[in-house]
Design a protein around this motif. Structure first.
Motif, PDB file in Angstrom:
ATOM      1  N   LEU A 204       0.825  -1.208   0.000  1.00  0.00           N
ATOM      2  CA  LEU A 204       0.000   0.000   0.000  1.00  0.00           C
ATOM      3  C   LEU A 204       0.860   1.259   0.000  1.00  0.00           C
ATOM      4  O   LEU A 204       0.446   2.295  -0.525  1.00  0.00           O
ATOM      5  N   GLU A 205       2.070   1.163   0.549  1.00  0.00           N
ATOM      6  CA  GLU A 205       2.986   2.300   0.455  1.00  0.00           C
ATOM      7  C   GLU A 205       3.395   2.533  -0.992  1.00  0.00           C
ATOM      8  O   GLU A 205       3.467   3.683  -1.460  1.00  0.00           O
ATOM      9  N   ILE A 206       3.667   1.456  -1.720  1.00  0.00           N
ATOM     10  CA  ILE A 206       4.013   1.592  -3.134  1.00  0.00           C
ATOM     11  C   ILE A 206       2.829   2.154  -3.922  1.00  0.00           C
ATOM     12  O   ILE A 206       2.990   3.036  -4.770  1.00  0.00           O
ATOM     13  N   LEU A 207       1.635   1.662  -3.612  1.00  0.00           N
ATOM     14  CA  LEU A 207       0.434   2.126  -4.319  1.00  0.00           C
ATOM     15  C   LEU A 207       0.173   3.605  -4.057  1.00  0.00           C
ATOM     16  O   LEU A 207      -0.255   4.348  -4.945  1.00  0.00           O
ATOM     17  N   GLY A 208       0.458   4.045  -2.838  1.00  0.00           N
ATOM     18  CA  GLY A 208       0.269   5.454  -2.493  1.00  0.00           C
ATOM     19  C   GLY A 208      -1.183   5.868  -2.572  1.00  0.00           C
ATOM     20  O   GLY A 208      -2.082   5.092  -2.228  1.00  0.00           O
ATOM     21  N   ASP A 209      -1.428   7.076  -3.045  1.00  0.00           N
ATOM     22  CA  ASP A 209      -2.793   7.594  -3.085  1.00  0.00           C
ATOM     23  C   ASP A 209      -3.450   7.412  -4.452  1.00  0.00           C
ATOM     24  O   ASP A 209      -4.481   8.023  -4.733  1.00  0.00           O
ATOM     25  N   ARG A 210      -2.875   6.567  -5.280  1.00  0.00           N
ATOM     26  CA  ARG A 210      -3.485   6.316  -6.590  1.00  0.00           C
ATOM     27  C   ARG A 210      -4.813   5.589  -6.390  1.00  0.00           C
ATOM     28  O   ARG A 210      -4.867   4.573  -5.701  1.00  0.00           O
ATOM     29  N   PRO A 211      -5.885   6.060  -7.000  1.00  0.00           N
ATOM     30  CA  PRO A 211      -7.225   5.504  -6.755  1.00  0.00           C
ATOM     31  C   PRO A 211      -7.506   4.244  -7.572  1.00  0.00           C
ATOM     32  O   PRO A 211      -8.474   4.171  -8.336  1.00  0.00           O
ATOM     33  N   LEU A 212      -6.667   3.224  -7.407  1.00  0.00           N
ATOM     34  CA  LEU A 212      -6.835   1.968  -8.129  1.00  0.00           C
ATOM     35  C   LEU A 212      -7.449   0.918  -7.217  1.00  0.00           C
ATOM     36  O   LEU A 212      -6.951   0.696  -6.097  1.00  0.00           O
ATOM     37  N   PRO A 213      -8.509   0.247  -7.623  1.00  0.00           N
ATOM     38  CA  PRO A 213      -9.068  -0.837  -6.816  1.00  0.00           C
ATOM     39  C   PRO A 213      -8.034  -1.952  -6.645  1.00  0.00           C
ATOM     40  O   PRO A 213      -7.296  -2.280  -7.577  1.00  0.00           O
ATOM     41  N   TRP A 214      -8.000  -2.533  -5.446  1.00  0.00           N
ATOM     42  CA  TRP A 214      -7.033  -3.602  -5.184  1.00  0.00           C
ATOM     43  C   TRP A 214      -7.671  -4.691  -4.325  1.00  0.00           C
ATOM     44  O   TRP A 214      -8.606  -4.447  -3.574  1.00  0.00           O
ATOM     45  N   ALA A 215      -7.146  -5.889  -4.490  1.00  0.00           N
ATOM     46  CA  ALA A 215      -7.625  -7.045  -3.735  1.00  0.00           C
ATOM     47  C   ALA A 215      -6.430  -7.803  -3.187  1.00  0.00           C
ATOM     48  O   ALA A 215      -5.300  -7.651  -3.661  1.00  0.00           O
ATOM     49  N   VAL A 216      -6.679  -8.641  -2.193  1.00  0.00           N
ATOM     50  CA  VAL A 216      -5.625  -9.497  -1.656  1.00  0.00           C
ATOM     51  C   VAL A 216      -5.965 -10.957  -1.913  1.00  0.00           C
ATOM     52  O   VAL A 216      -7.130 -11.348  -1.976  1.00  0.00           O
ATOM     53  N   SER A 217      -4.911 -11.762  -2.071  1.00  0.00           N
ATOM     54  CA  SER A 217      -5.042 -13.195  -2.246  1.00  0.00           C
ATOM     55  C   SER A 217      -3.883 -13.867  -1.531  1.00  0.00           C
ATOM     56  O   SER A 217      -2.809 -13.259  -1.390  1.00  0.00           O
ATOM     57  N   VAL A 218      -4.087 -15.092  -1.070  1.00  0.00           N
ATOM     58  CA  VAL A 218      -3.016 -15.856  -0.432  1.00  0.00           C
ATOM     59  C   VAL A 218      -2.788 -17.115  -1.242  1.00  0.00           C
ATOM     60  O   VAL A 218      -3.679 -17.962  -1.347  1.00  0.00           O
ATOM     61  N   VAL A 219      -1.606 -17.245  -1.812  1.00  0.00           N
ATOM     62  CA  VAL A 219      -1.254 -18.404  -2.630  1.00  0.00           C
ATOM     63  C   VAL A 219      -0.647 -19.474  -1.723  1.00  0.00           C
ATOM     64  O   VAL A 219       0.338 -19.225  -1.024  1.00  0.00           O
ATOM     65  N   GLY A 220      -1.252 -20.658  -1.739  1.00  0.00           N
ATOM     66  CA  GLY A 220      -0.775 -21.740  -0.888  1.00  0.00           C
ATOM     67  C   GLY A 220      -1.310 -21.670   0.525  1.00  0.00           C
ATOM     68  O   GLY A 220      -0.750 -22.269   1.444  1.00  0.00           O
ATOM     69  N   GLY A 221      -2.414 -20.955   0.708  1.00  0.00           N
ATOM     70  CA  GLY A 221      -2.999 -20.819   2.034  1.00  0.00           C
ATOM     71  C   GLY A 221      -4.490 -20.573   1.934  1.00  0.00           C
ATOM     72  O   GLY A 221      -5.136 -20.928   0.953  1.00  0.00           O
ATOM     73  N   ASP A 222      -5.038 -19.939   2.949  1.00  0.00           N
ATOM     74  CA  ASP A 222      -6.468 -19.652   3.032  1.00  0.00           C
ATOM     75  C   ASP A 222      -6.619 -18.167   3.318  1.00  0.00           C
ATOM     76  O   ASP A 222      -6.384 -17.716   4.438  1.00  0.00           O
ATOM     77  N   VAL A 223      -6.983 -17.398   2.304  1.00  0.00           N
ATOM     78  CA  VAL A 223      -6.990 -15.944   2.463  1.00  0.00           C
ATOM     79  C   VAL A 223      -7.970 -15.491   3.536  1.00  0.00           C
ATOM     80  O   VAL A 223      -7.683 -14.571   4.304  1.00  0.00           O
ATOM     81  N   VAL A 224      -9.137 -16.133   3.625  1.00  0.00           N
ATOM     82  CA  VAL A 224     -10.135 -15.694   4.608  1.00  0.00           C
ATOM     83  C   VAL A 224      -9.639 -15.936   6.029  1.00  0.00           C
ATOM     84  O   VAL A 224      -9.933 -15.157   6.940  1.00  0.00           O
ATOM     85  N   ALA A 225      -8.865 -17.002   6.223  1.00  0.00           N
ATOM     86  CA  ALA A 225      -8.336 -17.310   7.550  1.00  0.00           C
ATOM     87  C   ALA A 225      -7.119 -16.463   7.899  1.00  0.00           C
ATOM     88  O   ALA A 225      -6.710 -16.429   9.067  1.00  0.00           O
ATOM     89  N   ALA A 226      -6.543 -15.788   6.925  1.00  0.00           N
ATOM     90  CA  ALA A 226      -5.353 -14.980   7.160  1.00  0.00           C
ATOM     91  C   ALA A 226      -5.739 -13.582   7.650  1.00  0.00           C
ATOM     92  O   ALA A 226      -6.755 -13.025   7.238  1.00  0.00           O
TER      93      ALA A 226
END
Length: 287
Positions: A204-226
């Motif tokens: 998010l520091e790299i993204l800064g204040d640019r108004p781009l939609p973003w999502a998170v994913s966990v590869v090799g795990g369970d994103v909802v549990a993270a």
């Protein structure tokens, strides 16, 4: 809040008997995930090859979905060539079919492999996207009015994407997906950043204040549990999940994973977007 369900990928029935592989299975699973709360579906096919052949294989699974849910958003993966080179041109006939509104763009390269008995990463495969290939993929998006779904395996991939944004050249409708990797990674070896609060802060520091939609994913795990999933929702992010990247102890269905994500969204107080609402949130181009 947008939920994207990545319903298969390179996962086989031996790993998870619930993974949809045939076009008929893909169609049924996609519709079920949309009904459960997903706004976007991402899938692979079991037949690659020439662009027209790959496109038709996708369409066999997509036509029933769009017939039942005309507003659904569904998009493919890349189409590997005979030498392993990464291809994007199969998205042209998919766009011309009128069923595609989102395109895949992978803006970088990364080593992907397993581990030896000593725990050291092994293998000779490099998932490679040159700057020229990235420009070609974005060009397809502009020419065919497709919103790019941009995977971020490594921090440098995000910096490349933001160079396009800062130059005013990033196609309309872009969504950034931050892929955090467990030690297991995609096929045994980790890559990129781990699913931690500090790693999310770095992105998010790299993204800064640019108004781009973003999502998170966990590869090799369970994103909802993270923890990173709740943190993302609290900061205005979205979720990317599904059997493709799941690496927990269960063999879940995609619907189960979507249902768990919906429950987390409710707990955080984020309403879940439908496909038409997601299209508006992403500002997908209209033909």
């Amino acid at each position: 809040m947008i939920i994207e369900a990545a319903i298969n990928g390179s996962v086989g029935k031996a790993q998870n008997p619930n993974v949809p592989i045939s076009p008929e299975e893909i169609a049924a699973d996609a519709i079920a995930c949309l009904d459960a709360g997903a706004a976007i579906i991402h899938n692979h096919v079991d037949t690659f090859g020439p662009d027209a052949v790959a496109a038709e294989r996708y369409l066999r699974g997509w036509r029933p979905v769009l017939a039942a849910r005309p507003e659904a958003l569904i998009y493919p993966t890349v189409n590997p060539g005979p030498g392993g080179e990464i291809g994007y041109d199969h998205q042209v006939p998919l766009a011309e079919s009128g069923l595609l509104r989102i395109a895949i763009v992978d803006p970088g390269s990364v080593n992907l492999g397993g581990r030896g008995p000593d725990g050291i990463p092994t293998g000779g495969f490099v998932y490679r996207n040159s700057y020229d290939a990235i420009a070609h993929a974005f060009g397809i998006c502009r020419e065919h009015a497709l919103g790019p779904s941009i995977a971020i395996y490594e921090p440098g991939w995000l910096r490349t994407t933001l160079a396009w944004w800062d130059a005013g050249r990033l196609p309309q409708g872009a969504m950034i997906k931050l892929y955090f990797s467990t030690e297991r990674g995609l096929i045994g070896a980790p890559f990129g950043l781990p699913p931690t609060a500090a790693a999310l802060d770095a992105y998010l520091e790299i993204l800064g204040d640019r108004p781009l939609p973003w999502a998170v994913s966990v590869v090799g795990g369970d994103v909802v549990a993270a923890d990173v999933a709740r943190l993302a929702l609290e900061r205005g992010g979205h979720l990317h999940l599904g059997v493709e990247f799941y690496g927990g102890q269960r063999q879940p269905t995609n619907v189960e994973l979507v249902t768990e994500a919906v429950a987390l969204c409710k707990a955080v107080g984020r309403p879940v977007a439908s496909s038409p609402e997601a299209a508006e949130l992403l500002d997908l181009p209209r033909r």
